[in-house]
Design a protein around this motif. Structure first.
Motif, PDB file in Angstrom:
ATOM      1  N   GLU A   6       0.835  -1.201   0.000  1.00 48.40           N
ATOM      2  CA  GLU A   6       0.000   0.000   0.000  1.00 48.40           C
ATOM      3  C   GLU A   6       0.871   1.253   0.000  1.00 48.40           C
ATOM      4  O   GLU A   6       0.591   2.223  -0.726  1.00 48.40           O
ATOM      5  CB  GLU A   6      -0.913  -0.016   1.217  1.00 48.40           C
ATOM      6  CG  GLU A   6      -1.937   1.111   1.225  1.00 48.40           C
ATOM      7  CD  GLU A   6      -2.866   1.046   2.416  1.00 48.40           C
ATOM      8  OE1 GLU A   6      -3.858   1.784   2.415  1.00 48.40           O
ATOM      9  OE2 GLU A   6      -2.574   0.267   3.354  1.00 48.40           O
ATOM     10  N   LEU A  16      -1.464  -1.265  -3.867  1.00 45.43           N
ATOM     11  CA  LEU A  16      -2.792  -1.526  -3.319  1.00 45.43           C
ATOM     12  C   LEU A  16      -3.323  -0.285  -2.611  1.00 45.43           C
ATOM     13  O   LEU A  16      -2.553   0.573  -2.184  1.00 45.43           O
ATOM     14  CB  LEU A  16      -2.746  -2.687  -2.322  1.00 45.43           C
ATOM     15  CG  LEU A  16      -2.359  -4.072  -2.851  1.00 45.43           C
ATOM     16  CD1 LEU A  16      -2.233  -5.053  -1.689  1.00 45.43           C
ATOM     17  CD2 LEU A  16      -3.347  -4.576  -3.883  1.00 45.43           C
ATOM     18  N   CYS A  31      -6.145   0.402   0.523  1.00 43.51           N
ATOM     19  CA  CYS A  31      -6.921  -0.335   1.525  1.00 43.51           C
ATOM     20  C   CYS A  31      -7.743   0.608   2.384  1.00 43.51           C
ATOM     21  O   CYS A  31      -7.383   1.776   2.591  1.00 43.51           O
ATOM     22  CB  CYS A  31      -6.000  -1.164   2.415  1.00 43.51           C
ATOM     23  SG  CYS A  31      -4.929  -2.317   1.511  1.00 43.51           S
ATOM     24  N   CYS A  91      -8.893  -4.417   0.645  1.00 44.31           N
ATOM     25  CA  CYS A  91      -7.957  -3.783  -0.291  1.00 44.31           C
ATOM     26  C   CYS A  91      -8.411  -3.968  -1.729  1.00 44.31           C
ATOM     27  O   CYS A  91      -9.123  -4.921  -2.062  1.00 44.31           O
ATOM     28  CB  CYS A  91      -6.554  -4.365  -0.133  1.00 44.31           C
ATOM     29  SG  CYS A  91      -5.871  -4.192   1.528  1.00 44.31           S
ATOM     30  N   LYS A 105      -6.746  -3.208  -5.914  1.00 45.01           N
ATOM     31  CA  LYS A 105      -5.537  -2.853  -6.669  1.00 45.01           C
ATOM     32  C   LYS A 105      -5.668  -1.442  -7.215  1.00 45.01           C
ATOM     33  O   LYS A 105      -6.744  -1.002  -7.595  1.00 45.01           O
ATOM     34  CB  LYS A 105      -5.293  -3.847  -7.809  1.00 45.01           C
ATOM     35  CG  LYS A 105      -6.428  -3.998  -8.792  1.00 45.01           C
ATOM     36  CD  LYS A 105      -6.137  -5.115  -9.787  1.00 45.01           C
ATOM     37  CE  LYS A 105      -7.291  -5.322 -10.760  1.00 45.01           C
ATOM     38  NZ  LYS A 105      -8.525  -5.779 -10.104  1.00 45.01           N
TER      39      LYS A 105
END
Length: 215
Positions: free
Chosen positions: A187, A192, A194, A202, A204
């Motif tokens: 992240e 990602l 989230c 999460c 993409k």
């Protein structure tokens, strides 16, 4: 505090430089650097000189320092890059505008921008549509290659838009703490995105979607 150095490829018209600086605003500009070429015929040389003079007049009016550099595009790419690097040496805050001049100059400027970012300089790169109706900020960092474990996580998203991290852990047969740590790192690096609330879910990002095409 050091201001920003704006860098342009110098072509045969001043309009794109004047317009982009006007839209950006005068604030926090330390200097404008114009990179042109001298491997052109007499007719285009006159056009380039006229464009340079117009830009200089504009920058004088708004009281911005400037300098220009003509490079030899018959040299190897690395040599042209080195000339540009010498010209920009010592500049720590750089804005590149890839909207005019010869394509090879824009390639050199973009490549230099990525190198400069890698070495810790503050760098931004912009481009426009042909009619300058839309402005894009281009990436200056190439993402690192994912580890095998991170690639396994990203592959889970091939057929789903979002997944809870507890489900990721179950599917990959790993502990929730292990997956949480890996997801947090992915992240931070932009693979990602989230939620902050539980259950943590999460999805993409654009970078993650592109990366999926390579794994």
């Amino acid at each position: 505090m050091e201001g920003n150095t704006l860098v342009f490829g110098l072509g045969f018209t001043s309009e794109y430089i004047v317009r982009s600086i006007t839209e950006r605003g005068r604030d926090n500009i330390d200097e404008v650097v114009l990179i042109g070429v001298f491997n052109i015929d007499d007719f285009r040389r006159k056009q380039a000189d006229n464009a340079l003079n117009d830009v200089k007049k504009f920058l004088d009016i708004i009281n911005v320092k400037y300098k220009w550099k003509y490079v030899d595009v018959n040299k190897d790419f690395a040599e042209v890059l080195h000339e540009v690097a010498n010209e920009l040496s010592g500049k720590n805050n750089l804005e590149f505008y890839l909207i005019g001049g010869m394509r090879i100059i824009n390639f050199v400027l973009y490549y230099y921008a990525m190198l400069a970012k890698r070495f810790g300089l503050n760098v931004r790169v912009f481009n426009y549509t042909e009619d300058m109706s839309k402005k894009y900020e281009l990436p200056v960092e190439i993402p690192r290659r994912l580890t095998d474990s991170e690639a396994e996580i990203l592959k889970l998203f091939k057929f789903e838009n979002s997944i809870e991290i507890s489900i990721m852990a179950d599917r990959l047969q790993k502990t929730l703490s292990t997956i949480s740590k890996q997801v947090s790192e992915m992240e931070e690096e932009g693979f990602l995105e989230c939620t902050k609330t539980r259950p943590k879910t999460c999805r993409k990002t654009i970078l993650g979607r592109i990366t999926l095409t390579f794994i």
